[in-house]
Scaffold this motif. Structure first.
Motif, PDB file in Angstrom:
ATOM      1  N   LEU B 211      18.172  61.241  10.438  1.00 37.87           N
ATOM      2  CA  LEU B 211      17.019  62.016  10.078  1.00 37.87           C
ATOM      3  C   LEU B 211      16.359  61.832   8.748  1.00 37.87           C
ATOM      4  O   LEU B 211      15.282  62.172   8.731  1.00 37.87           O
ATOM      5  N   ALA B 212      17.071  61.425   8.010  1.00 44.10           N
ATOM      6  CA  ALA B 212      16.572  61.029   6.365  1.00 44.10           C
ATOM      7  C   ALA B 212      16.857  59.494   6.116  1.00 44.10           C
ATOM      8  O   ALA B 212      16.961  59.505   4.727  1.00 44.10           O
ATOM      9  N   ALA B 213      16.918  58.984   6.903  1.00 41.27           N
ATOM     10  CA  ALA B 213      17.627  57.525   6.616  1.00 41.27           C
ATOM     11  C   ALA B 213      16.147  56.596   6.341  1.00 41.27           C
ATOM     12  O   ALA B 213      15.078  56.571   7.188  1.00 41.27           O
ATOM     13  N   ILE B 240      11.646  61.436  11.989  1.00 40.09           N
ATOM     14  CA  ILE B 240      12.250  61.842  10.715  1.00 40.09           C
ATOM     15  C   ILE B 240      11.956  63.346  10.260  1.00 40.09           C
ATOM     16  O   ILE B 240      11.030  64.002  10.634  1.00 40.09           O
ATOM     17  N   ARG B 241      12.818  63.726   9.165  1.00 46.92           N
ATOM     18  CA  ARG B 241      12.603  64.962   8.739  1.00 46.92           C
ATOM     19  C   ARG B 241      11.533  64.821   7.552  1.00 46.92           C
ATOM     20  O   ARG B 241      11.711  64.070   6.687  1.00 46.92           O
TER      21      ARG B 241
END
Lengths: 343, 343, 343, 343
Positions: B211-213, B240-241
């Motif tokens: 999600l935040a990679a 993504i976030r």
């Protein structure tokens, strides 16, 4: 609350509802919609009054927007609105390409770009005369002289022009040079003083999304324009700021189908600032139109290495031609048409 | 550093370079590439040694990746790699649709979904038997029994199947049920223990982006898989976030053209989790293929309101059929072909 | 829903409520609270039943959590809970310092660090035996041997130890070496399989916040631990991922006062990973305690330039001593006490 | 490049270096520093010229900033700079409290607030006369009349005042009313036209960080102010936009120690907008001073429920008194002094 009246409802009946609202301190706004009266209550309507109004036989539908945007809300129009920039129509099933240099850099090169933009099949010419630059020591644009060069180039190739305005004090210059569309940049999306001033210029406005603006805030800024006199707003998605640094910004196409439901305004996408690198732009432009964009805005330069700003993300002339051709195909396969080149 | 040898270079010449590296404590890996020897140095090569190696006449090209990913780097292969999931080929100019329910929910409904997935023209069947749920009190999946139901349904319609694995201890169950492709979920993208174990199962892996990679971290996780034995990795972008909460996540299509340059691995896009609402998915699926995705992964359910998880983002059967048809068109207009339905 | 019964309520009365819930398919959990019965309904309670229960005279208060966390909710305890790590108590008005090297790197250096940690006044010794590394080619930790070195060093200086566990399969090794507190790292915060396994080890758990985890998701992960058998959870804020790249991460102290209202669990702050640079850490450690943290966790190394991981953010021994002294002062000026050094 | 000359270097020697630069098209700026000549080269200096200059015996040190900020760079001053707002000094080891209502709401209530602000021990009075509001339908402030009310209240209690300016056209009103410090709001941080205009007013400026501005961009905006005539800039951190929605914004204290190294400007923290809820503010204010802030800025209202904007985050008078007392303690324990109340 937004009310849809039965088509053919008499003006007095609509007026009666308005007066009832005004008596309760609630401001109202009437849609320019031709097919039927549509009325927006600007302020919150107490439940009892809302119920009473909804029960009137001439009121056939009512909507409660999520935010306090009213005039840009989808329900404030029968159909998605069409915004005219010179003779070009944005929205309503046509797809448009806006192209030009990042900065206006001189009379000769501006004219050269104008020709290649028209030849590539784009319909609107862009170019920055006032440049918002992170550093005070960077090139800040040619100002009024840039507006003159841009407009002359547009006229030479018979294309309307769009340029960014950073300050209300520059408005007379934009009007004098008959700039066809005023652009509000991402950094000024919540410069409310500027929004109010620009709204009163009688010109369509291209409103870029702020780097960290939510859709909600963006529509509020569009509402500022509409509330202060400019219903001709074109939204422009240009990438948002996220944790990802591999690309300059993250193009937010996820919101495109959502915007269709929330607002009647046309939406164009500028993939250049998200990509940051020219060769990433064509696939993103394709994707933008596929996701439903009413147009794309890109930067082009005959010799990117000589550009005075953002050369890394400027397309070459041949790349622009290919990109426009692909936008044409995407318009077709999504059931729309590509706007006929002007003239 | 990655070296491209002249086609036809003798094995001994390549071996000589490897030994020179090993003598300096530098690990090397040989590409499975058939057309010519391609060699990756896993560890940093001192400048002097690098220069010496680059000057050998049989070394015609060398690349220094930005990160320490080597085996998944674009330069480690001549062409983008093709990953086989059962008889289906991902990458290399074909476009694939993966579809199925969020969770496997019972033998009968799974079979029903399998038929509609095949009939819609998708090539791979998905379904979750082990479900990563934010709350410990939510439905956690049917486990082994779910794998059995998924595989049986896949066999009934002659489609390979993909399912998420959350724990190395479950690996034997995935192998016993001959699950054709193992999925690493977004929350486990940096569960390195799981990556190492799954890499040794001899199966292709669908690796979702965290999600935040960052892209960099994602490719490192793919490198874990490759380094520990699995070169058959399919990357899956799933949103993504960001600060924007109007949509569940923000689909990051901006990185698609970048991934083409950085890695040889195929990339599919799952627009369901970004949209969060079913009716936003079709335009995003179109956009994903337009931006260059090798496939799309979506959730479908005959009766979304009965789904045990994520019903709000499940497509209806008819919507899936339309979406696959559009993916087919997008494949065509981007110069690719839509994968022939299996059997 | 969480119910507070009148102090002294008979067990049968509580049992009657539980049975009424169970009969309606609602799971319940009883708080370990000594002062009065406190009961959590795990599942949603229908309005009619909720009203009926709330009207019972022995029920004096009821709470409806925002999420489905129950056992970690503030209302599930009379007072903030205190978690014991060996003889050290976290929470309840004492401030604690956890310190040690990023990685356990050898018996000798581990012992050297243990002494300086104790001499600086810290109460818990940390050290990584299993290291989650972005790259498969980076040092992955000494594994079991590292646990042994850590525990021996802790015993030599009479400090309890904490170490990260990445895999349920390693649990026996942590138990065999009597590691006093198990750490779940940021990348595994939503590795639900690991959470379930670790919860059953009978040990306190230090649960790091995921890099992009909301407070809500973090508390859900704590709820997993509690629901599966571990009520002794210590939350650890370690910085979140934002657009800002000037620092490695952004330490989120804003949530500290919020956590006090949402949960009874103690919270420690690890400023090292947010700062990324050692000299930024002391002011952030001070700020963390000032904002209400129950403890701070930092990395220290006698010769940071020799550290096998994260040397740039390791404090020097003298810096640790100063930092602990400042934490002591901050504890005092915020009405708390600094935990007495063990032994 | 920034050069430190040996104390006592003759003016002609400095002038010689400047002329050498100017001859190469490089602009230079001289620091107001009294202790020795400090010279900034605005434009990039070619390597050969840089080396030549650095070898001059009177040049004892040279610095190359990361960005193109020069005048706000730490090396452009011997010591951190002190900015005077009326008789109050920000920076240089004193800690200051700025307090007042979100909006100026009327003569009487403004006077009431001014008294409570002074009685609580704060040194600067704040109040918004021009309010940037997301919605065009929200209260937009009293404008000029608000400035008059604010200044009169400030004079009544002998406190200097600060107020936000949104538009260069309003500058004469701010000057006429002798507003002691001009605030640039977060949404206008990159309104470069406004920055240039405000810089020339001869007043100190409180520059809020944009919601998604990097430290680098923030310092560039400060550089705009300095380059156009205002060296008296106070930076104000007020929370950034992240994925976390449990709090209104995320206060970024991580950058405070970094700012100390990158710039000589004083930094204050406004915890109100990050917290969004009044009761979360006191711990965050404490943490801000502990992390090194030169001051705190908060909102206060005698009856928050009557406030025309942001009532939820307004402190009560008693809470302000406690907060100031805690700031005083934090100043002491971090080796600084709390500014003596004026008069």
């Amino acid at each position: 609350m937004i009310l849809h009246f039965r088509p053919g409802t008499a003006e007095e009946q609509v007026q009666a509802v308005r007066e009832q609202c005004h008596a309760n301190g609630i401001r109202t706004r009437l849609s320019p919609e031709a097919e039927r009266p549509i009325l927006a209550m600007v302020d919150k309507v107490p439940d009892a009054l809302a119920q009473e109004i909804q029960q009137r036989p001439e009121v056939v539908d009512s909507f409660v927007p999520k935010g306090a945007w009213r005039l840009v809300h989808r329900a404030f129009r029968e159909k998605p609105s069409v915004v005219k920039v010179g003779p070009v129509r944005l929205g309503g099933g046509q797809v448009v390409a806006i192209a030009g240099p990042c900065s206006v850099e001189g009379r000769e090169v501006m004219l050269e770009v104008a020709h290649l933009v028209r030849d590539a099949g784009a319909q609107i010419l862009r170019g920055g005369a006032y440049k918002p630059r992170t550093s005070p020591y960077s090139f800040q644009g040619f100002g009024v002289e840039g507006l003159s060069q841009l407009k002359d180039a547009g006229q030479a190739v018979n294309l309307p022009v769009v340029s960014e305005i950073m300050d209300a004090a520059a408005l007379p210059a934009f009007v004098d040079h008959d700039i066809d569309c005023l652009q509000i940049g991402a950094r000024n999306m919540q410069n409310f003083t500027l929004l109010k001033a620009v709204a009163q210029a009688g010109k369509p406005v291209l409103l870029k999304r702020g780097l960290a603006a939510t859709v909600d805030e963006w529509l509020y800024s569009a509402e500022y324009l509409a509330a202060y006199g400019c219903p001709w707003v074109i939204l422009c998605e240009r990438g948002i700021r996220t944790f990802e640094s591999a690309t300059r910004n993250t193009l937010d196409l996820t919101i495109l189908p959502l915007l269709r439901e929330w607002t009647h305004l046309p939406v164009v996408v500028d993939p250049s600032h998200a990509a940051g690198i020219a060769r990433l732009i064509p696939p993103l432009a394709r994707a933008s139109v596929a996701a439903g964009a009413d147009g794309i805005a890109v930067e082009v330069h005959p010799r990117p290495e000589e550009a005075r700003s953002d050369g890394a993300q400027a397309l070459l002339p041949g790349e622009l031609t290919a990109l426009v051709a692909e936008a044409r195909i995407q318009a077709a396969v999504t059931g729309r048409t590509f706007h006929q080149p002007v003239g």
